[in-house]
Design an enzyme around this catalytic site. Structure first.
Site, PDB file in Angstrom:
ATOM      1  N   TYR A  83     -33.008  21.523  34.913  1.00  0.00           N
ATOM      2  CA  TYR A  83     -31.670  21.150  34.443  1.00  0.00           C
ATOM      3  C   TYR A  83     -31.434  19.658  34.673  1.00  0.00           C
ATOM      4  O   TYR A  83     -30.959  18.938  33.787  1.00  0.00           O
ATOM      5  CB  TYR A  83     -30.630  21.989  35.175  1.00  0.00           C
ATOM      6  N   GLU A 141     -17.862  24.763  33.802  1.00  0.00           N
ATOM      7  CA  GLU A 141     -17.388  23.992  34.952  1.00  0.00           C
ATOM      8  C   GLU A 141     -16.155  24.661  35.572  1.00  0.00           C
ATOM      9  O   GLU A 141     -16.016  24.721  36.797  1.00  0.00           O
ATOM     10  CB  GLU A 141     -17.057  22.551  34.558  1.00  0.00           C
ATOM     11  N   TRP A 193     -23.266  25.600  41.447  1.00  0.00           N
ATOM     12  CA  TRP A 193     -23.715  25.420  40.062  1.00  0.00           C
ATOM     13  C   TRP A 193     -24.988  26.205  39.801  1.00  0.00           C
ATOM     14  O   TRP A 193     -25.216  26.692  38.699  1.00  0.00           O
ATOM     15  CB  TRP A 193     -23.918  23.941  39.747  1.00  0.00           C
TER      16      TRP A 193
END
Length: 206
Positions: free
Chosen positions: A26, A48, A56
C-alpha cells in the site's frame, strides 16, 4: 529507534510500512498518490471515516469486502441504499459493522451526488463536485517531516475542509480524518524526507 528502516530491497520506508507485506505494498504503490476522480475520492473519504478509532491495517485487509458491500463505492449506487441495505451491511461479517458509520457512508454518498455542479472549476464555472472541492483545500506548501513527531495530525486546511463538508451534510469528516485523507490522496506529502517515496506523487517536489 529510528522512524525509518531500510528493507531487504534497499528501499527506505517508515516503520509502519516495513513490517506487514500488505501495508508495504500500500505504501509503495498507493499512499500519497493523487486521486482526483469522484468515485476514488468518495471511497477514500468513506474508508477514512470508517477507520476512525481503528487501525488502517484493519481497514486495508477488509477493503475488498467493503468494495463488494458498497458497490465499489459508486456514489449513485450507495446513495440509493435503503433500510434493507443497512440491515444487509450490519449482517456482513467482512466489514466493520458500525451502524453510525454505515449510515454516514450512505448519507455521504447522497451529499456527494447533491454536490455535483456546485463547486467552482478552473474555468470559473460551477461544474465541479467532491473531487474539485477536496482538492481546492490544497495548501501552498507541504510538511517536510524527518520523523513521525514532525507530522501534524491536522492543519488549517483540513479544518476548513471538515467545516465545508459538514456544511454540505457529510459526517465522520473531522479535521484529523480529513488530514489523513489529504495525506492519502496526495494533497499533502507527509512521507518522511529520507523515504524512497518522498516527492513521488508529482504534486510536490522531493
Amino acid at each position: 529507534m529510528t522512524d525509518l528502516v531500510t528493507g531487504p530491497d534497499g528501499l527506505v520506508r517508515p516503520l509502519w510500512a516495513a513490517r506487514d507485506p500488505l501495508m508495504q505494498a500500500y505504501y509503495d504503490t498507493e499512499w500519497g498518490m493523487p486521486i482526483r476522480d469522484e468515485q476514488g475520492l468518495f471511497e477514500r473519504l468513506s474508508l477514512e471515516g470508517i477507520q476512525s478509532g481503528l487501525s488502517w491495517a484493519t481497514i486495508l485487509r477488509k477493503r475488498p469486502a467493503f468494495r463488494a458491500a458498497f458497490a465499489d463505492f459508486a456514489p449513485d449506487a450507495v446513495a440509493a441504499f435503503d433500510e434493507s441495505d443497512v440491515e444487509r451491511l450490519m449482517a456482513d461479517a467482512g466489514i466493520v459493522r458500525n451502524r453510525a458509520k454505515i449510515l454516514a457512508t450512505i448519507g455521504n454518498a447522497r451529499a456527494t451526488v447533491a454536490m455535483r455542479g456546485t463547486v467552482p472549476d478552473p474555468d470559473g464555472g460551477q461544474r465541479g463536485g467532491l473531487a474539485e472541492l477536496v482538492w481546492s483545500f490544497r495548501p501552498l506548501e507541504t510538511p517536510a517531516p524527518r520523523s513521525f513527531a514532525d507530522i501534524p495530525s491536522s492543519s488549517p486546511e483540513s479544518l476548513a475542509l471538515s467545516k465545508e463538508l459538514k456544511r454540505r451534510g457529510f459526517r465522520f469528516v473531522g479535521p484529523t480524518t480529513m488530514f489523513a485523507l489529504m495525506e492519502a490522496v496526495g494533497i499533502v506529502d507527509t512521507h518522511l524526507v529520507d523515504s524512497h517515496r518522498r516527492g513521488t506523487s508529482g504534486v510536490w517536489p522531493a
